[in-house]
Write a protein that holds these residues in place. Structure first.
Motif, PDB file in Angstrom:
ATOM      1  N   ASP A 105       0.827  -1.210   0.000  1.00 31.02           N
ATOM      2  CA  ASP A 105       0.000   0.000   0.000  1.00 31.02           C
ATOM      3  C   ASP A 105       0.862   1.261   0.000  1.00 31.02           C
ATOM      4  N   ALA A 106       1.962   1.220   0.759  1.00 29.29           N
ATOM      5  CA  ALA A 106       2.860   2.379   0.810  1.00 29.29           C
ATOM      6  C   ALA A 106       3.458   2.655  -0.568  1.00 29.29           C
ATOM      7  N   ALA A 225      11.007   7.990  -5.180  1.00 27.21           N
ATOM      8  CA  ALA A 225      11.651   8.429  -3.931  1.00 27.21           C
ATOM      9  C   ALA A 225      12.388   9.728  -4.235  1.00 27.21           C
ATOM     10  N   PRO A 226      12.799  10.469  -3.213  1.00 25.52           N
ATOM     11  CA  PRO A 226      13.595  11.686  -3.437  1.00 25.52           C
ATOM     12  C   PRO A 226      15.050  11.352  -3.781  1.00 25.52           C
ATOM     13  N   PRO A 227      15.831  12.346  -4.210  1.00 25.13           N
ATOM     14  CA  PRO A 227      17.254  12.128  -4.499  1.00 25.13           C
ATOM     15  C   PRO A 227      18.027  11.731  -3.238  1.00 25.13           C
ATOM     16  N   VAL A 228      18.869  10.711  -3.365  1.00 24.71           N
ATOM     17  CA  VAL A 228      19.755  10.298  -2.270  1.00 24.71           C
ATOM     18  C   VAL A 228      21.015  11.151  -2.361  1.00 24.71           C
ATOM     19  N   ILE A 229      21.212  12.033  -1.361  1.00 26.53           N
ATOM     20  CA  ILE A 229      22.300  13.014  -1.458  1.00 26.53           C
ATOM     21  C   ILE A 229      23.364  12.843  -0.367  1.00 26.53           C
ATOM     22  N   ALA A 230      23.190  11.841   0.518  1.00 27.18           N
ATOM     23  CA  ALA A 230      24.127  11.667   1.628  1.00 27.18           C
ATOM     24  C   ALA A 230      24.305  10.183   1.919  1.00 27.18           C
ATOM     25  N   PRO A 231      25.398   9.812   2.587  1.00 23.24           N
ATOM     26  CA  PRO A 231      25.636   8.397   2.914  1.00 23.24           C
ATOM     27  C   PRO A 231      24.674   7.892   3.986  1.00 23.24           C
ATOM     28  N   GLY A 271      20.767   9.539 -20.005  1.00 24.77           N
ATOM     29  CA  GLY A 271      20.309   9.190 -21.339  1.00 24.77           C
ATOM     30  C   GLY A 271      18.806   9.194 -21.481  1.00 24.77           C
ATOM     31  N   ALA A 272      18.091   9.817 -20.522  1.00 20.07           N
ATOM     32  CA  ALA A 272      16.630   9.849 -20.535  1.00 20.07           C
ATOM     33  C   ALA A 272      16.118  11.116 -21.193  1.00 20.07           C
ATOM     34  N   ASP A 273      14.915  11.046 -21.754  1.00 21.83           N
ATOM     35  CA  ASP A 273      14.281  12.240 -22.321  1.00 21.83           C
ATOM     36  C   ASP A 273      13.881  13.206 -21.214  1.00 21.83           C
ATOM     37  N   THR A 274      13.323  12.684 -20.128  1.00 25.96           N
ATOM     38  CA  THR A 274      13.004  13.501 -18.961  1.00 25.96           C
ATOM     39  C   THR A 274      13.253  12.673 -17.704  1.00 25.96           C
ATOM     40  N   LEU A 275      13.388  13.378 -16.574  1.00 20.72           N
ATOM     41  CA  LEU A 275      13.596  12.737 -15.275  1.00 20.72           C
ATOM     42  C   LEU A 275      12.737  13.444 -14.237  1.00 20.72           C
ATOM     43  N   ARG A 276      12.047  12.674 -13.411  1.00 21.08           N
ATOM     44  CA  ARG A 276      11.268  13.242 -12.312  1.00 21.08           C
ATOM     45  C   ARG A 276      11.479  12.382 -11.060  1.00 21.08           C
ATOM     46  N   TYR A 277      11.557  13.060  -9.893  1.00 21.12           N
ATOM     47  CA  TYR A 277      11.643  12.409  -8.587  1.00 21.12           C
ATOM     48  C   TYR A 277      10.411  12.783  -7.762  1.00 21.12           C
ATOM     49  N   LEU A 278      10.241  12.100  -6.625  1.00 20.63           N
ATOM     50  CA  LEU A 278       9.403  12.619  -5.556  1.00 20.63           C
ATOM     51  C   LEU A 278      10.245  13.538  -4.688  1.00 20.63           C
ATOM     52  N   THR A 279       9.612  14.473  -3.993  1.00 16.80           N
ATOM     53  CA  THR A 279      10.319  15.288  -3.004  1.00 16.80           C
ATOM     54  C   THR A 279      10.177  14.629  -1.631  1.00 16.80           C
ATOM     55  N   VAL A 280      10.947  15.114  -0.666  1.00 11.56           N
ATOM     56  CA  VAL A 280      10.869  14.587   0.699  1.00 11.56           C
ATOM     57  C   VAL A 280       9.467  14.795   1.269  1.00 11.56           C
ATOM     58  N   ASP A 281       8.892  15.959   1.030  1.00 13.92           N
ATOM     59  CA  ASP A 281       7.543  16.236   1.527  1.00 13.92           C
ATOM     60  C   ASP A 281       6.520  15.280   0.921  1.00 13.92           C
ATOM     61  N   GLU A 282       6.647  14.993  -0.372  1.00 15.76           N
ATOM     62  CA  GLU A 282       5.731  14.058  -1.027  1.00 15.76           C
ATOM     63  C   GLU A 282       5.916  12.643  -0.502  1.00 15.76           C
ATOM     64  N   ASN A 284       6.896  11.796   2.560  1.00 16.63           N
ATOM     65  CA  ASN A 284       6.278  11.742   3.885  1.00 16.63           C
ATOM     66  C   ASN A 284       4.755  11.637   3.772  1.00 16.63           C
ATOM     67  N   GLY A 285       4.182  12.398   2.846  1.00 18.87           N
ATOM     68  CA  GLY A 285       2.746  12.348   2.651  1.00 18.87           C
ATOM     69  C   GLY A 285       2.282  10.988   2.156  1.00 18.87           C
ATOM     70  N   ALA A 286       3.047  10.382   1.264  1.00 15.71           N
ATOM     71  CA  ALA A 286       2.684   9.071   0.711  1.00 15.71           C
ATOM     72  C   ALA A 286       2.750   7.982   1.770  1.00 15.71           C
ATOM     73  N   LEU A 287       3.749   8.048   2.640  1.00 22.32           N
ATOM     74  CA  LEU A 287       3.909   7.033   3.677  1.00 22.32           C
ATOM     75  C   LEU A 287       2.984   7.271   4.870  1.00 22.32           C
ATOM     76  N   GLY A 288       2.408   8.467   4.939  1.00 19.12           N
ATOM     77  CA  GLY A 288       1.524   8.779   6.052  1.00 19.12           C
ATOM     78  C   GLY A 288       2.266   8.953   7.352  1.00 19.12           C
ATOM     79  N   LEU A 289       3.541   9.304   7.278  1.00 15.16           N
ATOM     80  CA  LEU A 289       4.371   9.525   8.460  1.00 15.16           C
ATOM     81  C   LEU A 289       4.991  10.910   8.370  1.00 15.16           C
ATOM     82  N   SER A 290       5.175  11.546   9.503  1.00 12.72           N
ATOM     83  CA  SER A 290       5.810  12.860   9.500  1.00 12.72           C
ATOM     84  C   SER A 290       7.320  12.700   9.413  1.00 12.72           C
ATOM     85  N   GLU A 291       7.985  13.785   9.100  1.00 16.98           N
ATOM     86  CA  GLU A 291       9.447  13.771   8.959  1.00 16.98           C
ATOM     87  C   GLU A 291      10.127  13.288  10.237  1.00 16.98           C
TER      88      GLU A 291
END
Length: 309
Positions: A105-106, A225-231, A271-282, A284-291
């Motif tokens: 469901d998540a 998912a959002p961009p992974v920017i840290a280890p 090599g993609a025509d377009t690229l889209r991610y989710l944001t961190v806020d999106e 959290n909203g999708a998982l139904g959990l706060s940050e």
């Protein structure tokens, strides 16, 4: 900082413990005198426990079994939690239940949120192809929300394991992991849906092969998912920024809208025509959990424990 322990000694005494923030999952089940524990509920379902018999061990709690007496105690003074968001997105089995939420469901909600931001014109040449297996619910929800087909244009070789944790010869194993079906993607505008993007080894190869072997006219990459920017320092094998692709194109945590320039430049790199991610806020909203209920250290660079920071 992140641990789930199950310990059994020679006297038949047992102990379970979950870290104070519950970063990693741990569940248990009882049926009269039978007791079992596992990292995920699906393992307990598969040995015959009913869903209502299975519970998540709360963060900061310990279960001891001595002389056949089961005791549940809280050992930590911490009342907050920091569940690893990556478990819902990628690591956990799709049929598992964690913290009362079904992983399937998540992931479906991640796909719905991804479709909500779609800017491309949708026509009868569009087809969604999810990278098997973990991205399938995300891709199906994405396609359903947009009213287009979700088809199996990429078939996974069941005899190759998860390449995310591979070291040497990773690129070679990635290539042997998938087979492309041009009868599905040929002449189509393909929305290639992936659950996450860490190093880009797998996705870069699949984008190229979807064009070459799959004979697609266009390849639009969508990441659930959002961009992974840290280890990560809590047990996931990504320990340095240099391993990651996103920091080259995005600076710091991206909680709001991602920069168009960063998306275009990174999409061209893949090599993609377009690229889209989710944001961190999106997310959290999708998982139904706060940050504050999630560990999102690899997305924000802000870790929930002192040593992680």
């Amino acid at each position: 900082g992140a641990y789930s322990l199950v310990f059994l000694n020679a006297r038949g005494e047992m102990m379970l413990a979950r870290d104070p923030l519950g970063i990693k999952p741990l569940c248990y089940a009882t049926d009269d005198s039978l007791f079992a524990a596992a990292s995920e509920s699906v393992a307990l379902l598969n040995i015959g426990f009913a869903p209502e018999q299975i519970k998540s061990l709360p963060p900061g709690h310990v279960i001891t079994i001595v002389d056949n007496e089961i005791q549940l105690k809280k050992y930590s003074t911490t009342d907050s939690s920091a569940h690893c968001f990556f478990e819902w997105v990628y690591f956990a089995h799709v049929s598992s239940v964690m913290e009362g939420r079904t992983v399937y469901d998540a992931r479906w909600r991640l796909g719905e949120h991804l479709a909500g931001n779609e800017a491309e014109t949708i026509d009868d040449k569009c087809v969604v192809v999810a990278v098997p297996d973990t991205a399938k619910p995300i891709g199906d929800a994405f396609a359903f929300s947009l009213g287009i087909l979700s088809l199996e244009g990429i078939v996974r070789n069941r005899y190759v394991g998860r390449t995310f944790i591979e070291g040497e010869e990773r690129a070679k194993k990635v290539r042997s992991k998938y087979t492309l079906l041009p009868s599905v993607t040929g002449g189509k505008r393909v929305f290639l849906v992936e659950d996450s993007l860490v190093r880009s080894t797998t996705l870069r190869d699949l984008v190229k092969r979807t064009r070459d072997e799959g004979q697609a006219d266009e390849v639009h990459v969508r990441i659930g998912a959002p961009p992974v920017i840290a280890p990560c320092f809590y047990g996931i094998d990504m320990s340095t920024v240099s391993e990651l692709i996103a920091p080259q194109f995005f600076e710091g945590p991206v909680k709001g809208k991602l920069s168009r320039e960063g998306l275009e430049t990174m999409g061209n790199e893949l090599g993609a025509d377009t690229l889209r991610y989710l944001t961190v806020d999106e997310l959290n909203g999708a998982l139904g959990l706060s940050e504050c209920d999630l560990c999102e250290g690899c997305l924000t660079g802000e870790y929930p424990t002192e040593w992680g920071q």
